[in-house]
Design a protein around this motif. Structure first.
Motif, short mmCIF file in Angstrom:
data_model
loop_
_atom_site.label_atom_id
_atom_site.label_comp_id
_atom_site.label_asym_id
_atom_site.label_seq_id
_atom_site.Cartn_x
_atom_site.Cartn_y
_atom_site.Cartn_z
N ASP A 122 35.44 23.52 5.53
CA ASP A 122 35.14 24.46 6.60
C ASP A 122 33.83 25.18 6.27
OD1 ASP A 122 37.10 24.12 8.50
OD2 ASP A 122 38.51 25.48 7.50
N VAL A 123 33.06 25.50 7.30
CA VAL A 123 31.77 26.16 7.11
C VAL A 123 31.81 27.55 7.72
CG1 VAL A 123 29.31 26.10 7.65
CG2 VAL A 123 30.50 23.98 7.04
N SER A 124 31.41 28.53 6.94
CA SER A 124 31.22 29.89 7.43
C SER A 124 29.73 30.19 7.44
CB SER A 124 31.96 30.89 6.52
OG SER A 124 31.64 32.24 6.89
N ILE A 125 29.23 30.70 8.57
CA ILE A 125 27.79 30.94 8.72
C ILE A 125 27.53 32.43 8.77
CG2 ILE A 125 25.75 30.51 10.13
CD1 ILE A 125 27.22 28.06 11.27
N GLN A 126 26.65 32.89 7.90
CA GLN A 126 26.20 34.28 7.93
C GLN A 126 24.74 34.31 8.33
OE1 GLN A 126 27.19 36.77 4.62
NE2 GLN A 126 29.26 35.97 4.41
N THR A 127 24.42 35.10 9.35
CA THR A 127 23.06 35.11 9.87
C THR A 127 22.37 36.44 9.63
OG1 THR A 127 23.80 35.83 12.06
CG2 THR A 127 23.64 33.46 11.67
N GLY A 128 21.07 36.37 9.58
CA GLY A 128 20.25 37.57 9.40
C GLY A 128 18.80 37.15 9.29
N GLU A 129 17.89 38.07 9.60
CA GLU A 129 16.47 37.75 9.59
C GLU A 129 15.80 38.08 8.25
OE1 GLU A 129 15.87 35.95 12.20
OE2 GLU A 129 17.91 36.55 12.75
N GLN A 130 16.46 38.91 7.42
CA GLN A 130 15.92 39.21 6.10
C GLN A 130 16.53 38.26 5.09
OE1 GLN A 130 13.46 41.36 5.85
NE2 GLN A 130 13.66 41.96 8.00
N LYS A 131 15.72 37.83 4.13
CA LYS A 131 16.21 36.87 3.15
C LYS A 131 17.26 37.50 2.24
CE LYS A 131 12.07 33.98 2.94
NZ LYS A 131 11.00 33.44 2.08
N ILE A 132 18.36 36.77 2.03
CA ILE A 132 19.41 37.20 1.12
C ILE A 132 19.10 36.65 -0.27
CG2 ILE A 132 21.85 36.84 0.54
CD1 ILE A 132 22.51 37.03 3.45
N ASP A 133 19.38 37.44 -1.28
CA ASP A 133 19.18 36.99 -2.66
C ASP A 133 20.32 36.06 -3.04
OD1 ASP A 133 18.50 36.59 -5.26
OD2 ASP A 133 18.76 38.67 -5.91
N VAL A 134 20.20 34.82 -2.58
CA VAL A 134 21.27 33.85 -2.78
C VAL A 134 21.46 33.51 -4.25
CG1 VAL A 134 19.81 31.81 -2.46
CG2 VAL A 134 22.22 31.68 -1.86
N TRP A 189 8.79 38.80 15.65
CA TRP A 189 9.74 38.67 14.56
C TRP A 189 10.32 40.01 14.10
CZ3 TRP A 189 10.53 33.82 14.84
CH2 TRP A 189 9.50 32.87 14.85
N VAL A 190 11.62 40.03 13.86
CA VAL A 190 12.25 41.16 13.18
C VAL A 190 11.75 41.23 11.74
CG1 VAL A 190 14.44 42.13 12.37
CG2 VAL A 190 14.30 41.11 14.66
N ASN A 191 11.65 40.07 11.11
CA ASN A 191 11.15 39.97 9.74
C ASN A 191 9.63 40.03 9.78
OD1 ASN A 191 10.45 39.34 7.12
ND2 ASN A 191 11.75 37.52 6.98
N LYS A 192 9.06 41.19 9.45
CA LYS A 192 7.63 41.40 9.57
C LYS A 192 6.82 40.63 8.52
CE LYS A 192 8.22 44.04 13.07
NZ LYS A 192 7.96 43.50 14.44
N SER A 193 7.50 40.05 7.54
CA SER A 193 6.77 39.26 6.54
C SER A 193 6.37 37.90 7.09
CB SER A 193 7.63 39.08 5.28
OG SER A 193 8.75 38.24 5.55
N LEU A 194 6.94 37.49 8.22
CA LEU A 194 6.58 36.21 8.83
C LEU A 194 5.28 36.36 9.61
CD1 LEU A 194 10.02 35.00 10.24
CD2 LEU A 194 8.87 34.20 8.17
N PRO A 195 4.40 35.36 9.55
CA PRO A 195 3.17 35.41 10.35
C PRO A 195 3.51 35.30 11.83
CG PRO A 195 3.40 33.26 9.33
CD PRO A 195 4.50 34.12 8.76
#
Length: 300
Positions: A122-134, A189-195
């Protein structure tokens, strides 16, 4: 043989606290009080003769010895869980972090193919625009990240580099007469680090003053909102070729070109981030192999 090992309960408590980086969250997961968690950790530290956590006001951080023990306990408990799941026939759970747009426009529409090939996961998906420290967040098994890809970055693999193009519904284009009258849809972009990638980039620099259309620009902070607006006939979307692929395949959207605008411009890259402690996990391996294969098939 095992006389010097601490109790299984204390190791389980430590593993939860280390994975969640919180005594309170560990207590909630284990259905005990934060005081009970703190007591178990203190007893474990006294038995080992070393500190495993640095206590801070609202958080805890692992020490070097804590990191070492965390890696071992995480892998051991995961292997135990996988073995029990195999014995009783339960499904394994895989938790993936990615952007909202990739999840809604590509991953979820294609996920049934993965389930058919891997009925035990089974796959659980977590979403967000900021990078997670995986690398340190043990709640996440792997991440599908988005942005500029650096091949020198460890534990990453390039999936695909997109192109950005203009897309609209056939109904909208049937009514279209003049670019100056168009509603053009783009992402801020919500993530302002993206061009930023805007419709203005479609016009060569030396021509912008003379050939810039007077169309209305509508901005959304999620790319999948841009695509949904185009599907609803609200304008022409500047969107990723990867994310609109299903909509184009079904002819819900069609490419828009002409009027002195190029068909496509360079976009960004989707890439995998798999921490070392998960690289031999069979569920992670199964998903990454499927993902690479499915991405390549969708491009052919």
């Amino acid at each position: 043989m095992y006389s010097k090992l601490p109790s299984l309960n204390s190791l389980r408590t430590f593993e939860a606290a280390a994975r969640l980086r919180s005594f309170k969250k560990a207590a909630d997961e284990l259905h005990v009080t934060p005081t009970a968690v703190s007591h178990q950790i203190k007893t474990l530290e006294e038995g080992l003769g070393t500190r495993l956590f640095e206590r801070q006001t609202r958080a805890v951080q692992l020490t070097r010895d804590g990191e070492l023990l965390s890696d071992t306990t995480f892998n051991v408990f995961r292997q135990l869980k996988d073995t029990f799941n195999d014995i009783v026939g339960s499904k394994g759970m895989l938790t993936i972090s990615t952007t909202s747009s990739f999840a809604s426009m590509w991953l979820v529409p294609n996920l049934e193919k993965f389930y058919r090939a891997n009925p035990g996961i089974d796959v659980s998906i977590q979403t967000g625009e900021q990078k997670i420290d995986v690398m340190h967040d043990r709640r996440i098994d792997l991440a599908v990240s988005y942005g500029r890809y650096d091949p020198a970055q460890p534990h990453t693999s390039k999936l695909v580099t997109e192109k950005f193009g203009l897309y609209a519904s056939p109904t909208y284009l049937d009514q279209f007469t003049n670019l100056d009258d168009a509603h053009l849809l783009e992402t801020e972009w919500v993530n302002k680090s993206l061009p930023s990638i805007t419709w203005d980039a479609l016009i060569p620099q030396h021509e912008r003053k003379d050939k810039r259309p007077n169309c209305t620009v509508r901005r959304f902070d999620q790319e999948h909102h841009v695509i949904q607006a185009a599907l609803a006939g609200q304008g022409i979307a500047l969107a990723s070729s990867i994310l609109v692929r299903n909509a184009v395949k079904e002819q819900w959207l069609v490419p828009f070109s002409g009027h002195g605008l190029p068909g496509e411009i360079a976009g960004l890259t989707y890439y995998l981030v798999v921490p070392p402690h998960n690289q031999r996990n069979k569920n992670v391996v199964a998903f990454t192999e499927w993902l690479f294969s499915e991405i390549q098939q969708s491009l052919s």
